[in-house]
Design a protein around this motif. Structure first.
Motif, PDB file in Angstrom:
ATOM      1  N   ASP A 122       0.852  -1.198   0.000  1.00 57.84           N
ATOM      2  CA  ASP A 122       0.000   0.000   0.000  1.00 57.84           C
ATOM      3  C   ASP A 122       0.886   1.246   0.000  1.00 57.84           C
ATOM      4  OD1 ASP A 122      -1.801   2.058   0.423  1.00 57.84           O
ATOM      5  OD2 ASP A 122      -2.960   0.969   1.932  1.00 57.84           O
ATOM      6  N   PRO A 123       0.894   2.004  -1.092  1.00 62.09           N
ATOM      7  CA  PRO A 123       1.793   3.162  -1.158  1.00 62.09           C
ATOM      8  C   PRO A 123       1.378   4.311  -0.243  1.00 62.09           C
ATOM      9  CG  PRO A 123       0.339   3.134  -3.061  1.00 62.09           C
ATOM     10  CD  PRO A 123       0.105   1.841  -2.327  1.00 62.09           C
ATOM     11  N   LEU A 124       0.155   4.260   0.258  1.00 63.86           N
ATOM     12  CA  LEU A 124      -0.363   5.360   1.078  1.00 63.86           C
ATOM     13  C   LEU A 124      -0.345   5.042   2.567  1.00 63.86           C
ATOM     14  CD1 LEU A 124      -3.452   6.361  -1.123  1.00 63.86           C
ATOM     15  CD2 LEU A 124      -1.120   7.257  -1.215  1.00 63.86           C
ATOM     16  N   TRP A 125       0.377   4.009   2.965  1.00 62.37           N
ATOM     17  CA  TRP A 125       0.282   3.511   4.334  1.00 62.37           C
ATOM     18  C   TRP A 125       0.587   4.564   5.391  1.00 62.37           C
ATOM     19  CZ3 TRP A 125       4.351   3.493   7.773  1.00 62.37           C
ATOM     20  CH2 TRP A 125       5.631   3.665   7.248  1.00 62.37           C
ATOM     21  N   ARG A 126       1.441   5.517   5.089  1.00 58.12           N
ATOM     22  CA  ARG A 126       1.810   6.519   6.096  1.00 58.12           C
ATOM     23  C   ARG A 126       0.614   7.357   6.539  1.00 58.12           C
ATOM     24  NH1 ARG A 126       6.241   5.972   2.832  1.00 58.12           N
ATOM     25  NH2 ARG A 126       8.255   5.667   3.887  1.00 58.12           N
ATOM     26  N   GLY A 127      -0.398   7.456   5.685  1.00 59.75           N
ATOM     27  CA  GLY A 127      -1.579   8.223   6.050  1.00 59.75           C
ATOM     28  C   GLY A 127      -2.383   7.604   7.173  1.00 59.75           C
ATOM     29  N   SER A 128      -2.087   6.350   7.507  1.00 58.64           N
ATOM     30  CA  SER A 128      -2.815   5.646   8.567  1.00 58.64           C
ATOM     31  C   SER A 128      -2.432   6.107   9.961  1.00 58.64           C
ATOM     32  CB  SER A 128      -2.555   4.142   8.469  1.00 58.64           C
ATOM     33  OG  SER A 128      -1.202   3.851   8.829  1.00 58.64           O
ATOM     34  N   GLY A 129      -1.289   6.786  10.066  1.00 53.46           N
ATOM     35  CA  GLY A 129      -0.768   7.126  11.382  1.00 53.46           C
ATOM     36  C   GLY A 129       0.174   6.076  11.935  1.00 53.46           C
ATOM     37  N   ALA A 130       0.386   4.991  11.179  1.00 49.30           N
ATOM     38  CA  ALA A 130       1.333   3.963  11.619  1.00 49.30           C
ATOM     39  C   ALA A 130       2.749   4.514  11.604  1.00 49.30           C
ATOM     40  CB  ALA A 130       1.243   2.738  10.714  1.00 49.30           C
ATOM     41  N   GLU A 131       3.554   4.060  12.546  1.00 53.78           N
ATOM     42  CA  GLU A 131       4.940   4.509  12.600  1.00 53.78           C
ATOM     43  C   GLU A 131       5.819   3.751  11.615  1.00 53.78           C
ATOM     44  OE1 GLU A 131       6.093   4.189  16.667  1.00 53.78           O
ATOM     45  OE2 GLU A 131       4.839   5.887  17.302  1.00 53.78           O
ATOM     46  N   THR A 132       5.418   2.521  11.280  1.00 55.65           N
ATOM     47  CA  THR A 132       6.182   1.705  10.336  1.00 55.65           C
ATOM     48  C   THR A 132       5.220   0.959   9.420  1.00 55.65           C
ATOM     49  OG1 THR A 132       6.181  -0.264  11.747  1.00 55.65           O
ATOM     50  CG2 THR A 132       7.983   1.327  12.074  1.00 55.65           C
ATOM     51  N   LEU A 133       5.742   0.494   8.292  1.00 52.30           N
ATOM     52  CA  LEU A 133       4.940  -0.330   7.394  1.00 52.30           C
ATOM     53  C   LEU A 133       4.517  -1.617   8.093  1.00 52.30           C
ATOM     54  CD1 LEU A 133       3.755  -0.895   4.606  1.00 52.30           C
ATOM     55  CD2 LEU A 133       6.009  -1.715   3.880  1.00 52.30           C
ATOM     56  N   GLU A 134       5.385  -2.163   8.922  1.00 50.94           N
ATOM     57  CA  GLU A 134       5.058  -3.374   9.679  1.00 50.94           C
ATOM     58  C   GLU A 134       3.842  -3.143  10.570  1.00 50.94           C
ATOM     59  OE1 GLU A 134       5.334  -7.176  11.547  1.00 50.94           O
ATOM     60  OE2 GLU A 134       6.303  -6.434   9.730  1.00 50.94           O
ATOM     61  N   GLU A 135       3.829  -2.030  11.283  1.00 49.36           N
ATOM     62  CA  GLU A 135       2.698  -1.725  12.157  1.00 49.36           C
ATOM     63  C   GLU A 135       1.410  -1.611  11.345  1.00 49.36           C
ATOM     64  OE1 GLU A 135       1.484   1.417  15.711  1.00 49.36           O
ATOM     65  OE2 GLU A 135       2.704   2.141  14.031  1.00 49.36           O
ATOM     66  N   TYR A 136       1.493  -0.957  10.211  1.00 45.08           N
ATOM     67  CA  TYR A 136       0.314  -0.808   9.356  1.00 45.08           C
ATOM     68  C   TYR A 136      -0.194  -2.160   8.873  1.00 45.08           C
ATOM     69  CZ  TYR A 136      -2.486   0.310   5.240  1.00 45.08           C
ATOM     70  OH  TYR A 136      -3.499   0.379   4.313  1.00 45.08           O
ATOM     71  N   ALA A 137       0.709  -3.006   8.380  1.00 46.65           N
ATOM     72  CA  ALA A 137       0.306  -4.296   7.818  1.00 46.65           C
ATOM     73  C   ALA A 137      -0.338  -5.190   8.869  1.00 46.65           C
ATOM     74  CB  ALA A 137       1.509  -4.995   7.187  1.00 46.65           C
ATOM     75  N   VAL A 138       0.140  -5.106  10.105  1.00 45.18           N
ATOM     76  CA  VAL A 138      -0.418  -5.930  11.181  1.00 45.18           C
ATOM     77  C   VAL A 138      -1.780  -5.405  11.626  1.00 45.18           C
ATOM     78  CG1 VAL A 138      -0.105  -6.595  13.600  1.00 45.18           C
ATOM     79  CG2 VAL A 138       1.807  -6.775  11.995  1.00 45.18           C
ATOM     80  N   TRP A 139      -1.907  -4.088  11.709  1.00 47.96           N
ATOM     81  CA  TRP A 139      -3.104  -3.506  12.309  1.00 47.96           C
ATOM     82  C   TRP A 139      -4.272  -3.302  11.350  1.00 47.96           C
ATOM     83  CZ3 TRP A 139      -5.069  -2.356  16.995  1.00 47.96           C
ATOM     84  CH2 TRP A 139      -4.227  -2.513  18.096  1.00 47.96           C
ATOM     85  N   ALA A 140      -4.005  -3.015  10.086  1.00 47.39           N
ATOM     86  CA  ALA A 140      -5.073  -2.518   9.213  1.00 47.39           C
ATOM     87  C   ALA A 140      -6.229  -3.497   9.039  1.00 47.39           C
ATOM     88  CB  ALA A 140      -4.506  -2.118   7.854  1.00 47.39           C
ATOM     89  N   ALA A 141      -5.964  -4.787   9.135  1.00 43.95           N
ATOM     90  CA  ALA A 141      -7.050  -5.765   9.000  1.00 43.95           C
ATOM     91  C   ALA A 141      -7.953  -5.806  10.223  1.00 43.95           C
ATOM     92  CB  ALA A 141      -6.475  -7.154   8.739  1.00 43.95           C
ATOM     93  N   ASN A 142      -7.545  -5.136  11.294  1.00 40.55           N
ATOM     94  CA  ASN A 142      -8.284  -5.206  12.557  1.00 40.55           C
ATOM     95  C   ASN A 142      -8.985  -3.904  12.928  1.00 40.55           C
ATOM     96  OD1 ASN A 142      -7.313  -7.964  13.801  1.00 40.55           O
ATOM     97  ND2 ASN A 142      -5.476  -6.984  12.993  1.00 40.55           N
ATOM     98  N   ILE A 143      -9.009  -2.941  12.022  1.00 36.48           N
ATOM     99  CA  ILE A 143      -9.459  -1.609  12.429  1.00 36.48           C
ATOM    100  C   ILE A 143     -10.712  -1.139  11.699  1.00 36.48           C
ATOM    101  CG2 ILE A 143      -7.231  -0.813  13.292  1.00 36.48           C
ATOM    102  CD1 ILE A 143      -6.804   0.595  10.601  1.00 36.48           C
ATOM    103  N   CYS A 144     -11.600  -2.074  11.368  1.00 40.02           N
ATOM    104  CA  CYS A 144     -12.875  -1.645  10.783  1.00 40.02           C
ATOM    105  C   CYS A 144     -13.616  -0.716  11.744  1.00 40.02           C
ATOM    106  CB  CYS A 144     -13.734  -2.843  10.408  1.00 40.02           C
ATOM    107  SG  CYS A 144     -13.903  -4.110  11.690  1.00 40.02           S
ATOM    108  N   GLY A 145     -13.518  -0.995  13.044  1.00 34.24           N
ATOM    109  CA  GLY A 145     -14.170  -0.129  14.020  1.00 34.24           C
ATOM    110  C   GLY A 145     -13.563   1.256  14.066  1.00 34.24           C
ATOM    111  N   MET A 146     -12.236   1.329  13.914  1.00 31.33           N
ATOM    112  CA  MET A 146     -11.583   2.639  13.905  1.00 31.33           C
ATOM    113  C   MET A 146     -11.908   3.404  12.625  1.00 31.33           C
ATOM    114  SD  MET A 146     -10.153   2.809  16.860  1.00 31.33           S
ATOM    115  CE  MET A 146     -11.638   1.887  17.346  1.00 31.33           C
ATOM    116  N   ALA A 147     -12.095   2.682  11.523  1.00 26.49           N
ATOM    117  CA  ALA A 147     -12.527   3.354  10.296  1.00 26.49           C
ATOM    118  C   ALA A 147     -13.924   3.940  10.484  1.00 26.49           C
ATOM    119  CB  ALA A 147     -12.504   2.378   9.124  1.00 26.49           C
ATOM    120  N   CYS A 148     -14.807   3.200  11.161  1.00 29.76           N
ATOM    121  CA  CYS A 148     -16.143   3.736  11.454  1.00 29.76           C
ATOM    122  C   CYS A 148     -16.041   4.980  12.334  1.00 29.76           C
ATOM    123  CB  CYS A 148     -17.000   2.673  12.131  1.00 29.76           C
ATOM    124  SG  CYS A 148     -17.480   1.289  11.070  1.00 29.76           S
ATOM    125  N   LEU A 149     -15.180   4.919  13.345  1.00 23.83           N
ATOM    126  CA  LEU A 149     -14.995   6.082  14.210  1.00 23.83           C
ATOM    127  C   LEU A 149     -14.418   7.253  13.429  1.00 23.83           C
ATOM    128  CD1 LEU A 149     -14.921   7.535  16.928  1.00 23.83           C
ATOM    129  CD2 LEU A 149     -12.752   6.361  17.413  1.00 23.83           C
TER     130      LEU A 149
END
Length: 205
Positions: free
Chosen positions: A35-62
């Motif tokens: 994902d070339p836009l991963w930094r927009g997630s607020g993740a500190e690293t690409l690793e953090e983004y890849a691990v978390w993004a599948a679990n944050i449907c609730g945060m997307a709703c928020l």
């Protein structure tokens, strides 16, 4: 269906919204590293983004709820802060959540939102909930993106219900795979019921 009193912005749980099919094909931790836009997630690293993004449907709703009142907060920043309240439990790389009760405390204390955990909710109850509260974060099967299919189970994924009528429920799906299944998707109540896990969180702004 009556028009919404205001536009509710849509945000995917991935920073590049059209990555859903890649996530399904390759797995989130593999696909989201592309994902070339991963930094927009607020993740500190690409690793953090890849691990978390599948679990944050609730945060997307928020994020969508907050954006409806003009606040844009990155999803993984929200997840990180919610974890501090117990909304997620992280153990050796596995993530459990969203846990509803701590989430309610989190959004009240941090954002001043009034939220209520709701269980044993019939699909027919949702219109009345939205008469009292502005949004309903509904637990549905992630396969709601394919309404023509029978879901393997109900619940497990969160969508943001924004409006209802006798003809249909309108919702934003953070993991929709096309524009039609992402923002302002509409399902007839009987179809929504096939995916709905009879629980969720009502939120007022």
């Amino acid at each position: 269906m009556s028009p919404l009193p205001e536009t509710v912005p849509f945000f995917s749980q991935w920073e590049t919204p059209d990555m859903t099919m890649a996530v399904l094909a390759d797995g989130a931790e593999v696909a989201l590293r592309r994902d070339p836009l991963w930094r927009g997630s607020g993740a500190e690293t690409l690793e953090e983004y890849a691990v978390w993004a599948a679990n944050i449907c609730g945060m997307a709703c928020l994020k969508m709820i907050l954006a409806s009142r003009g606040e844009i907060v990155p999803t993984i920043e929200l997840a990180r802060r919610c974890t501090g309240y117990g909304g997620y439990v992280v153990n050796e790389g596995s993530i459990r959540g969203l846990i509803y009760a701590p989430f309610v405390s989190f959004v009240k204390e941090v954002f001043g939102l009034r939220a209520e955990v709701m269980t044993n909710v019939a699909t027919a109850d949702i219109p009345a909930i939205l008469e009292r509260q502005r949004f309903f974060i509904a637990s549905v099967s992630s396969s709601i993106r394919w309404p023509e299919r029978e879901p393997p189970s109900k619940g497990g994924h969160l969508v943001l219900v924004t409006a209802t009528s006798d003809k249909g429920f309108r919702f934003h799906n953070p993991s929709g795979h096309t524009s039609a299944t992402q923002a302002n998707a509409v399902l007839a109540p009987a179809d929504f019921d096939r995916f709905f896990g009879n629980r969720g969180i009502a939120v007022a702004i």
